[in-house]
Design a protein around this motif. Structure first.
Motif, PDB file in Angstrom:
ATOM      1  N   PRO A 160       0.729  -1.203  -0.055  1.00  0.00           N
ATOM      2  CA  PRO A 160      -0.068  -0.030   0.095  1.00  0.00           C
ATOM      3  C   PRO A 160       0.781   1.220  -0.105  1.00  0.00           C
ATOM      4  O   PRO A 160       0.321   2.350  -0.321  1.00  0.00           O
ATOM      5  N   GLU A 161       2.173   1.097   0.712  1.00  0.00           N
ATOM      6  CA  GLU A 161       2.958   2.347   0.422  1.00  0.00           C
ATOM      7  C   GLU A 161       3.524   2.760  -0.798  1.00  0.00           C
ATOM      8  O   GLU A 161       3.588   4.073  -1.169  1.00  0.00           O
ATOM      9  N   ARG A 164       0.380   4.389  -2.659  1.00  0.00           N
ATOM     10  CA  ARG A 164       0.327   5.719  -2.343  1.00  0.00           C
ATOM     11  C   ARG A 164       0.901   6.662  -3.141  1.00  0.00           C
ATOM     12  O   ARG A 164       0.528   7.880  -3.257  1.00  0.00           O
ATOM     13  N   THR A 203      -8.677   2.824  -1.089  1.00  0.00           N
ATOM     14  CA  THR A 203      -8.218   3.774  -0.100  1.00  0.00           C
ATOM     15  C   THR A 203      -7.652   4.799  -0.763  1.00  0.00           C
ATOM     16  O   THR A 203      -7.213   5.857   0.001  1.00  0.00           O
ATOM     17  N   ASN A 262     -14.541  10.891   0.700  1.00  0.00           N
ATOM     18  CA  ASN A 262     -15.310   9.720   0.871  1.00  0.00           C
ATOM     19  C   ASN A 262     -16.398   9.968   1.726  1.00  0.00           C
ATOM     20  O   ASN A 262     -17.101   8.896   2.174  1.00  0.00           O
ATOM     21  N   ASN A 266     -14.759  13.940   4.903  1.00  0.00           N
ATOM     22  CA  ASN A 266     -13.673  13.110   4.871  1.00  0.00           C
ATOM     23  C   ASN A 266     -12.956  13.111   3.411  1.00  0.00           C
ATOM     24  O   ASN A 266     -13.562  13.525   2.488  1.00  0.00           O
ATOM     25  N   ASP A 267     -11.675  12.753   3.553  1.00  0.00           N
ATOM     26  CA  ASP A 267     -10.849  12.820   2.286  1.00  0.00           C
ATOM     27  C   ASP A 267      -9.707  11.895   2.652  1.00  0.00           C
ATOM     28  O   ASP A 267      -8.803  12.025   3.611  1.00  0.00           O
ATOM     29  N   VAL A 268      -9.543  10.745   1.622  1.00  0.00           N
ATOM     30  CA  VAL A 268      -8.789   9.704   1.799  1.00  0.00           C
ATOM     31  C   VAL A 268      -7.295   9.974   2.064  1.00  0.00           C
ATOM     32  O   VAL A 268      -6.404   9.351   2.518  1.00  0.00           O
ATOM     33  N   ASP A 271      -7.082  12.986   5.195  1.00  0.00           N
ATOM     34  CA  ASP A 271      -7.116  12.375   6.427  1.00  0.00           C
ATOM     35  C   ASP A 271      -6.013  11.827   6.983  1.00  0.00           C
ATOM     36  O   ASP A 271      -5.900  11.288   8.296  1.00  0.00           O
ATOM     37  N   ARG A 272      -5.056  11.373   6.204  1.00  0.00           N
ATOM     38  CA  ARG A 272      -3.818  10.595   6.618  1.00  0.00           C
ATOM     39  C   ARG A 272      -2.892  11.449   7.658  1.00  0.00           C
ATOM     40  O   ARG A 272      -3.269  12.635   7.713  1.00  0.00           O
ATOM     41  N   ARG A 273      -2.524  10.839   8.445  1.00  0.00           N
ATOM     42  CA  ARG A 273      -1.569  11.463   9.361  1.00  0.00           C
ATOM     43  C   ARG A 273      -0.070  11.119   9.559  1.00  0.00           C
ATOM     44  O   ARG A 273       0.355  10.501  10.216  1.00  0.00           O
ATOM     45  N   LEU A 276       2.463  10.784  12.018  1.00  0.00           N
ATOM     46  CA  LEU A 276       2.286   9.509  13.011  1.00  0.00           C
ATOM     47  C   LEU A 276       2.802   8.356  12.496  1.00  0.00           C
ATOM     48  O   LEU A 276       2.889   7.282  12.986  1.00  0.00           O
ATOM     49  N   TYR A 277       3.067   8.512  11.154  1.00  0.00           N
ATOM     50  CA  TYR A 277       3.225   6.937  10.373  1.00  0.00           C
ATOM     51  C   TYR A 277       4.814   6.642  10.534  1.00  0.00           C
ATOM     52  O   TYR A 277       5.074   5.699   9.933  1.00  0.00           O
ATOM     53  N   ARG A 278       5.568   7.559  11.061  1.00  0.00           N
ATOM     54  CA  ARG A 278       7.177   7.422  11.027  1.00  0.00           C
ATOM     55  C   ARG A 278       7.423   6.094  11.920  1.00  0.00           C
ATOM     56  O   ARG A 278       6.961   5.728  12.845  1.00  0.00           O
TER      57      ARG A 278
ATOM     58  N   TYR B 155     -12.434   3.991  11.279  1.00  0.00           N
ATOM     59  CA  TYR B 155     -11.720   4.498  10.173  1.00  0.00           C
ATOM     60  C   TYR B 155     -10.335   4.266  10.296  1.00  0.00           C
ATOM     61  O   TYR B 155      -9.726   4.278   8.999  1.00  0.00           O
ATOM     62  N   PHE B 159      -6.581   3.213   6.789  1.00  0.00           N
ATOM     63  CA  PHE B 159      -5.251   3.707   6.417  1.00  0.00           C
ATOM     64  C   PHE B 159      -4.089   2.636   6.531  1.00  0.00           C
ATOM     65  O   PHE B 159      -3.674   2.414   7.673  1.00  0.00           O
ATOM     66  N   TRP B 162      -1.256   2.900   8.988  1.00  0.00           N
ATOM     67  CA  TRP B 162      -1.667   2.745  10.220  1.00  0.00           C
ATOM     68  C   TRP B 162      -1.705   1.134  10.564  1.00  0.00           C
ATOM     69  O   TRP B 162      -1.389   0.746  11.845  1.00  0.00           O
ATOM     70  N   LYS B 165       1.628  -0.384  11.436  1.00  0.00           N
ATOM     71  CA  LYS B 165       2.399  -0.290  12.741  1.00  0.00           C
ATOM     72  C   LYS B 165       2.164  -1.240  13.691  1.00  0.00           C
ATOM     73  O   LYS B 165       3.007  -1.879  14.226  1.00  0.00           O
TER      74      LYS B 165
END
Lengths: 278, 278
Positions: A160-161, A164, A203, A262, A266-268, A271-273, A276-278, B155, B159, B162, B165
């Motif tokens: 998925p990465e 993206r 996604t 979506n 919301n917005d796919v 809405d990503r963060r 926080l994904y590191r 939700y 992602f 997420w 992780k």
């Protein structure tokens, strides 16, 4: 980015082909025939499987090398001619002999203007590392007359990465040449490789056209999972899920991929963060 | 990490409940009843929906705040008692009043030893930002007597970054309390939220148990998509896809989640190329 075509609807074809390793002329002809069928059905974009001219089930690295051709070799130049003749964008996989002599599992995106990009598969499956040098460049995202088209190959799309990257770069449609080996699945279940395509589309709110194989090659059979998924993830055409050649066609309103909403709030992508994904 | 249970098989239950906003006592009782049914069926792990005691469709932030309770409030302490009584791990969602007065969309994971972790939803849906402070901590991954269990909420699970992780942190099973609003879908198609769960399981070779809602709450109906997906992504139980309460049970051989091999030479985690994903 270029606007999508004025009538907004892009007719996308995904071609499921039977190929045989080493039968380069016959394999190219199978692809040309499918391109002709797709063009006859009004397609604007045609997606072909992975490793079209060479086939997939190599007996050795030497066999793959002997079947490799440069990015300006007969396969891709043939697709250029067909793209110009039928006013198409064509995406297809081929066994590439790189400029440094490396062998790559590549895909070309061509249109009437010639080759727009060559992508090299970054995530290699099974015995492929014995044969191929992995790519290390991002999937291209090409502004065509028919919308922005991203390209990756088969197993790439299960990360998925990786999906993206072209999605965040604005791809409307992701073209995925594949050779999905058949795997057992519970009765009544759609192949997981197809579900992965659907989830990747949903996604990211992009269209995905994956072109698979059929037939049997040196004892390996294929999923036959050719599918065109809409931006909501539901199939617009296919999945074929049958062991037979097919030219799927779907009209894709690529404007839908330009909104990532979506829900009203919301917005796919937004809405990503990522922090926080590191 | 702790070994999975000696007989390797963990019986997981996912409970689809009908709840009503504000009917806290009745909602807690519905959850307790489902936990009892699951325990009676030999479950070791029970997953409940999102926001169990409060319900979901708040008329205002004030209403949500009035229904919020601390992490050591009656809902979670009730789950602790049931977990001790039945030797269970319980994961469920609740409307949390945080220590600084913030209102959070939280999930607790409790076992006979008490509360193991509280997770706060990081990706908020629709009107939730009017009500909830988003979480900014990773999904917990808890070593329980029944394997390593990760937690996220609704939700969040859409992602893939997420889901990665807790999967990379070694979760065998991801427990996902959800409230999936019903959305239209083509005839014969499984809901995309369910497919996203399946793809997330397959992409990480983990088990995922998602517990959804049924019934209608202030005009909102629910997907009823409660499902337990195996590490290959195919459902072991469900999806229910019906508007009725349900307690799904599946025996999950969590050892399968400790190998990420998806072919003799592939590994869904080791094959990632994080250096290219930046």
């Amino acid at each position: 980015m270029m606007p999508v075509s004025s009538d907004h609807s892009v007719r996308v074809a995904a071609c499921q082909l039977s190929l045989q390793v080493g039968e380069t002329g016959r394999n190219r002809a199978a692809a040309s025939d499918a391109i002709g069928i797709a063009a006859g059905q009004g397609a604007h974009v045609v997606v072909l499987p992975e490793l079209v001219p060479s086939g997939y089930v190599f007996a050795s690295a030497a066999e793959a090398r002997a079947l490799a051709e440069p990015a300006d070799g007969p396969t891709v130049t043939g697709w250029q001619r067909l793209a110009a003749q039928h006013d198409l964008v064509i995406v297809g996989g081929f066994c590439e002999l790189g400029e440094s002599g490396e062998v790559l599992n590549s895909a070309a995106i061509v249109d009437g203007g010639g080759t727009r990009a060559i992508y090299r598969k970054a995530h290699l499956w099974d015995a492929e590392p014995d044969v191929f040098t992995p790519g290390d460049c991002d999937p291209p995202v090409i502004d065509t007359a028919r919308g922005r088209i991203g390209v990756m190959v088969c197993y790439d799309a299960e990360f998925p990465e990786w999906v993206r990257k072209p999605a965040l770069a604005g791809a409307d449609l992701l073209a995925v040449p594949t050779n999905w080996p058949a795997e057992p699945r519970p009765a009544g279940e759609r192949p997981m490789v197809v579900l992965n395509v659907q989830a990747a589309a949903s996604t990211n709110r992009i269209f995905i056209a994956a072109a698979d194989r059929c037939g049997t090659e040196r004892g390996v059979s294929w999923t036959g999972g050719t599918v065109i998924a809409g931006a909501d993830g539901y199939p617009l055409a296919g999945p074929v899920c049958a062991d037979e050649p097919a030219v799927l066609v779907a009209d894709c309103d690529l404007r839908l991929a330009r909104s990532k909403a979506n829900s009203p709030r919301n917005d796919v992508h937004a809405d990503r963060r990522p922090g926080l994904y590191r």
